[in-house]
Write a protein that holds these residues in place. Sequence first.
Motif, PDB file in Angstrom:
ATOM      1  N   ALA A 179       0.831  -1.203   0.000  1.00 27.20           N
ATOM      2  CA  ALA A 179       0.000   0.000   0.000  1.00 27.20           C
ATOM      3  C   ALA A 179       0.867   1.254   0.000  1.00 27.20           C
ATOM      4  N   THR A 180       1.987   1.221   0.699  1.00 26.66           N
ATOM      5  CA  THR A 180       2.899   2.365   0.734  1.00 26.66           C
ATOM      6  C   THR A 180       3.525   2.591  -0.640  1.00 26.66           C
ATOM      7  N   TRP A 181       3.878   1.511  -1.336  1.00 25.17           N
ATOM      8  CA  TRP A 181       4.415   1.647  -2.686  1.00 25.17           C
ATOM      9  C   TRP A 181       3.376   2.230  -3.632  1.00 25.17           C
ATOM     10  N   ARG A 182       2.129   1.747  -3.543  1.00 24.13           N
ATOM     11  CA  ARG A 182       1.064   2.304  -4.395  1.00 24.13           C
ATOM     12  C   ARG A 182       0.892   3.790  -4.135  1.00 24.13           C
ATOM     13  N   LEU A 183       0.953   4.195  -2.874  1.00 29.33           N
ATOM     14  CA  LEU A 183       0.823   5.604  -2.524  1.00 29.33           C
ATOM     15  C   LEU A 183       1.986   6.417  -3.087  1.00 29.33           C
ATOM     16  N   ALA A 184       3.194   5.892  -3.012  1.00 24.41           N
ATOM     17  CA  ALA A 184       4.364   6.608  -3.539  1.00 24.41           C
ATOM     18  C   ALA A 184       4.252   6.788  -5.056  1.00 24.41           C
ATOM     19  N   LYS A 185       3.801   5.749  -5.750  1.00 22.98           N
ATOM     20  CA  LYS A 185       3.641   5.845  -7.201  1.00 22.98           C
ATOM     21  C   LYS A 185       2.537   6.829  -7.567  1.00 22.98           C
ATOM     22  N   LEU A 186       1.464   6.816  -6.784  1.00 26.54           N
ATOM     23  CA  LEU A 186       0.360   7.741  -7.041  1.00 26.54           C
ATOM     24  C   LEU A 186       0.799   9.183  -6.803  1.00 26.54           C
ATOM     25  N   GLN A 187       1.580   9.403  -5.744  1.00 26.67           N
ATOM     26  CA  GLN A 187       2.074  10.742  -5.463  1.00 26.67           C
ATOM     27  C   GLN A 187       3.005  11.232  -6.571  1.00 26.67           C
ATOM     28  N   GLU A 188       3.775  10.320  -7.162  1.00 25.26           N
ATOM     29  CA  GLU A 188       4.661  10.711  -8.260  1.00 25.26           C
ATOM     30  C   GLU A 188       3.848  11.113  -9.487  1.00 25.26           C
ATOM     31  N   ASN A 189       2.729  10.410  -9.735  1.00 28.03           N
ATOM     32  CA  ASN A 189       1.884  10.752 -10.885  1.00 28.03           C
ATOM     33  C   ASN A 189       1.261  12.134 -10.742  1.00 28.03           C
ATOM     34  N   PHE A 190       1.043  12.580  -9.525  1.00 28.20           N
ATOM     35  CA  PHE A 190       0.392  13.860  -9.297  1.00 28.20           C
ATOM     36  C   PHE A 190       1.346  14.939  -8.806  1.00 28.20           C
ATOM     37  N   SER A 191       2.630  14.746  -9.035  1.00 26.82           N
ATOM     38  CA  SER A 191       3.593  15.789  -8.681  1.00 26.82           C
ATOM     39  C   SER A 191       3.455  16.943  -9.670  1.00 26.82           C
ATOM     40  N   GLN A 192       4.005  18.083  -9.313  1.00 28.33           N
ATOM     41  CA  GLN A 192       3.902  19.267 -10.158  1.00 28.33           C
ATOM     42  C   GLN A 192       4.538  19.040 -11.534  1.00 28.33           C
ATOM     43  N   GLU A 193       5.707  18.386 -11.547  1.00 27.62           N
ATOM     44  CA  GLU A 193       6.404  18.160 -12.802  1.00 27.62           C
ATOM     45  C   GLU A 193       5.621  17.218 -13.710  1.00 27.62           C
ATOM     46  N   ALA A 194       5.067  16.141 -13.128  1.00 26.02           N
ATOM     47  CA  ALA A 194       4.312  15.183 -13.932  1.00 26.02           C
ATOM     48  C   ALA A 194       3.034  15.807 -14.477  1.00 26.02           C
ATOM     49  N   MET A 195       2.368  16.601 -13.664  1.00 27.43           N
ATOM     50  CA  MET A 195       1.140  17.259 -14.113  1.00 27.43           C
ATOM     51  C   MET A 195       1.450  18.241 -15.241  1.00 27.43           C
ATOM     52  N   LYS A 196       2.536  18.991 -15.099  1.00 30.72           N
ATOM     53  CA  LYS A 196       2.911  19.952 -16.137  1.00 30.72           C
ATOM     54  C   LYS A 196       3.277  19.228 -17.428  1.00 30.72           C
ATOM     55  N   ALA A 197       3.991  18.108 -17.322  1.00 28.72           N
ATOM     56  CA  ALA A 197       4.368  17.349 -18.510  1.00 28.72           C
ATOM     57  C   ALA A 197       3.133  16.806 -19.224  1.00 28.72           C
ATOM     58  N   ARG A 198       2.179  16.259 -18.466  1.00 28.93           N
ATOM     59  CA  ARG A 198       0.954  15.738 -19.087  1.00 28.93           C
ATOM     60  C   ARG A 198       0.135  16.856 -19.721  1.00 28.93           C
ATOM     61  N   THR A 199       0.068  17.996 -19.061  1.00 30.24           N
ATOM     62  CA  THR A 199      -0.688  19.124 -19.599  1.00 30.24           C
ATOM     63  C   THR A 199      -0.048  19.640 -20.887  1.00 30.24           C
ATOM     64  N   ASP A 200       1.274  19.778 -20.880  1.00 33.24           N
ATOM     65  CA  ASP A 200       1.975  20.241 -22.083  1.00 33.24           C
ATOM     66  C   ASP A 200       1.790  19.264 -23.235  1.00 33.24           C
ATOM     67  N   LYS A 201       1.863  17.968 -22.945  1.00 33.90           N
ATOM     68  CA  LYS A 201       1.673  16.959 -23.979  1.00 33.90           C
ATOM     69  C   LYS A 201       0.268  17.044 -24.558  1.00 33.90           C
ATOM     70  N   PHE A 202      -0.736  17.167 -23.682  1.00 34.07           N
ATOM     71  CA  PHE A 202      -2.124  17.266 -24.140  1.00 34.07           C
ATOM     72  C   PHE A 202      -2.330  18.502 -25.005  1.00 34.07           C
ATOM     73  N   LEU A 203      -1.802  19.641 -24.567  1.00 32.60           N
ATOM     74  CA  LEU A 203      -1.986  20.880 -25.322  1.00 32.60           C
ATOM     75  C   LEU A 203      -1.291  20.827 -26.677  1.00 32.60           C
ATOM     76  N   SER A 204      -0.099  20.244 -26.724  1.00 28.90           N
ATOM     77  CA  SER A 204       0.602  20.156 -28.007  1.00 28.90           C
ATOM     78  C   SER A 204      -0.136  19.220 -28.962  1.00 28.90           C
ATOM     79  N   GLU A 205      -0.669  18.103 -28.450  1.00 28.71           N
ATOM     80  CA  GLU A 205      -1.435  17.194 -29.306  1.00 28.71           C
ATOM     81  C   GLU A 205      -2.712  17.863 -29.796  1.00 28.71           C
ATOM     82  N   ARG A 206      -3.378  18.596 -28.927  1.00 28.92           N
ATOM     83  CA  ARG A 206      -4.619  19.271 -29.315  1.00 28.92           C
ATOM     84  C   ARG A 206      -4.340  20.350 -30.362  1.00 28.92           C
TER      85      ARG A 206
END
Length: 102
Positions: A34-61
Amino acid sequence: MKRFDLSEIMRNAHRTYKYSGKKQGKTFGEVLKATWRLAKLQENFSQEAMKARTDKFLSERNEVMSKAAKSTRHEGYNNLSIPASAYYNSSSTHYGAHYVGD
């Protein structure tokens, strides 16, 4: 490349097991998973990951929008040689106004 702080994950797992895992009847392995799942989930929602996903989405759009067909008016759209009888019939006049309908 090290993505996770392993000592922090183990520390959190021990702390969770000590204070709440035993009371809930969980094993240390379950708490560690459960701690590993939480760590992976926190990494997915970090500022850098969110910015990367947003930039990718905007460039594709933007790419899709730029490839989309440009809308152009038909040549007959502003053709003024069409007689008014094509649009108005005898029952469409009311007090001198022309109502075509929707």
